[in-house]
Design a protein around this motif. Structure first.
Motif, PDB file in Angstrom:
ATOM      1  N   SER A 154     -37.855  -8.494 -48.600  1.00 33.31           N
ATOM      2  CA  SER A 154     -38.426  -9.825 -48.861  1.00 33.31           C
ATOM      3  C   SER A 154     -37.623 -10.916 -48.153  1.00 33.31           C
ATOM      4  O   SER A 154     -38.202 -11.862 -47.588  1.00 33.31           O
ATOM      5  CB  SER A 154     -38.456 -10.099 -50.367  1.00 33.31           C
ATOM      6  OG  SER A 154     -39.311  -9.200 -51.032  1.00 33.31           O
ATOM      7  N   THR A 158     -39.034 -13.508 -45.445  1.00 34.13           N
ATOM      8  CA  THR A 158     -38.891 -14.949 -45.673  1.00 34.13           C
ATOM      9  C   THR A 158     -38.166 -15.624 -44.515  1.00 34.13           C
ATOM     10  O   THR A 158     -38.513 -16.737 -44.097  1.00 34.13           O
ATOM     11  CB  THR A 158     -38.126 -15.207 -46.985  1.00 34.13           C
ATOM     12  OG1 THR A 158     -38.860 -14.641 -48.075  1.00 34.13           O
ATOM     13  CG2 THR A 158     -37.924 -16.697 -47.228  1.00 34.13           C
ATOM     14  N   LYS A 160     -38.261 -14.700 -41.551  1.00 34.94           N
ATOM     15  CA  LYS A 160     -39.073 -14.473 -40.354  1.00 34.94           C
ATOM     16  C   LYS A 160     -38.372 -13.585 -39.324  1.00 34.94           C
ATOM     17  O   LYS A 160     -38.588 -13.712 -38.119  1.00 34.94           O
ATOM     18  CB  LYS A 160     -39.487 -15.807 -39.716  1.00 34.94           C
ATOM     19  CG  LYS A 160     -40.354 -16.662 -40.636  1.00 34.94           C
ATOM     20  CD  LYS A 160     -40.827 -17.929 -39.960  1.00 34.94           C
ATOM     21  CE  LYS A 160     -41.720 -18.738 -40.903  1.00 34.94           C
ATOM     22  NZ  LYS A 160     -42.202 -19.991 -40.279  1.00 34.94           N
TER      23      LYS A 160
END
Length: 242
Positions: A154, A158, A160
């Motif tokens: 995650s 987040t 990128k």
């Protein structure tokens, strides 16, 4: 500049002497006997480098994260040597050293500018991890932390660094923490599962940190457990009632 580095963070024990860019290292994979092995290895490396403890500029050690016992052994040893020789200490992230070592052993990784995700098994279904610049492993893109494997994924999404739809994550992978399926499923561009932390990488990173003024006194040296509060609460739960 001369720096003596010591590491017992994980299942290995190593000592290295950095001398004006040249590095000598004694390294052994050993789950136990770190305390017994360390000082003879220090003597060996100093002798090979024709140096004495009084001639070095600083000591370096992994500040963590990593094995609680391993961190305590290395830090206690370095503090003792630093106090005895009146030398400063340069603390280095074990994960940055892991990333640097993986790149050093896999020079082809520098062919494309991908970040290195270094991961150690933290037990309890968690990993110690950090994301580093392959060309400058001392530069953290995501600071060291402890997380469940799905939280690592995650955080990468987040930030990128990866996209959920990518069939192959554009990152390089180093360390035994990658054994968890949630991380392995990322299908990184390159993977070195058996990457180890080496004192020679701690020494090289410490040389740059030394120039930046990052040395501390021996009594100011603190481990980065990342799990202090969790461990304390666990001990509170198992402590027998009075």
């Amino acid at each position: 500049m001369k720096i003596l580095a010591i590491d017992t963070t994980s299942g290995a024990c190593s000592v290295a002497l950095y001398d004006q860019g040249e590095v000598r290292e004694a390294f052994v994979r050993a789950e136990r006997d770190h305390t017994r092995r360390l000082l003879p290895m220090v003597d060996q490396v100093l002798a090979e480098g024709q140096s004495s403890l009084s001639q070095i500029d600083a000591l370096a050690v992994s500040r963590g994260p990593g094995s609680f016992t391993g961190l305590r052994i290395a830090i206690s040893c370095v503090q003792g040597l630093a106090f005895a020789a009146d030398k400063p200490v340069v603390p280095v992230s074990s994960l940055s050293a892991l990333a640097r070592g993986a790149v050093r052993e896999n020079p082809g990784w520098l062919a494309e500018p991908l970040p290195v995700l270094a991961a150690l098994d933290a037990r309890m279904q968690e990993v110690y991890w950090g994301l580093y610049d392959a060309a400058k492993p001392g530069v953290a893109l995501i600071e060291d932390r402890v997380s469940a494997p799905d939280q690592v994924v995650s955080a990468l999404v987040t930030g990128k660094y990866i996209a959920p739809s990518d069939p192959r994550a554009p990152i390089l992978a180093a360390g035994p923490g990658w054994q968890y399926p949630q991380l392995a499923d990322l299908n990184p561009a390159q993977l070195t599962l058996d990457a180890a932390i080496h004192a020679q990488d701690i020494a090289a990173l410490a040389a740059d940190l030394w120039k930046q003024g990052a040395a501390v006194s021996a009594d100011a040296l603190e481990p980065a457990y990342l799990r202090n509060e969790i461990t304390w609460k666990k001990r509170e739960r198992i402590r027998p009632a009075k």
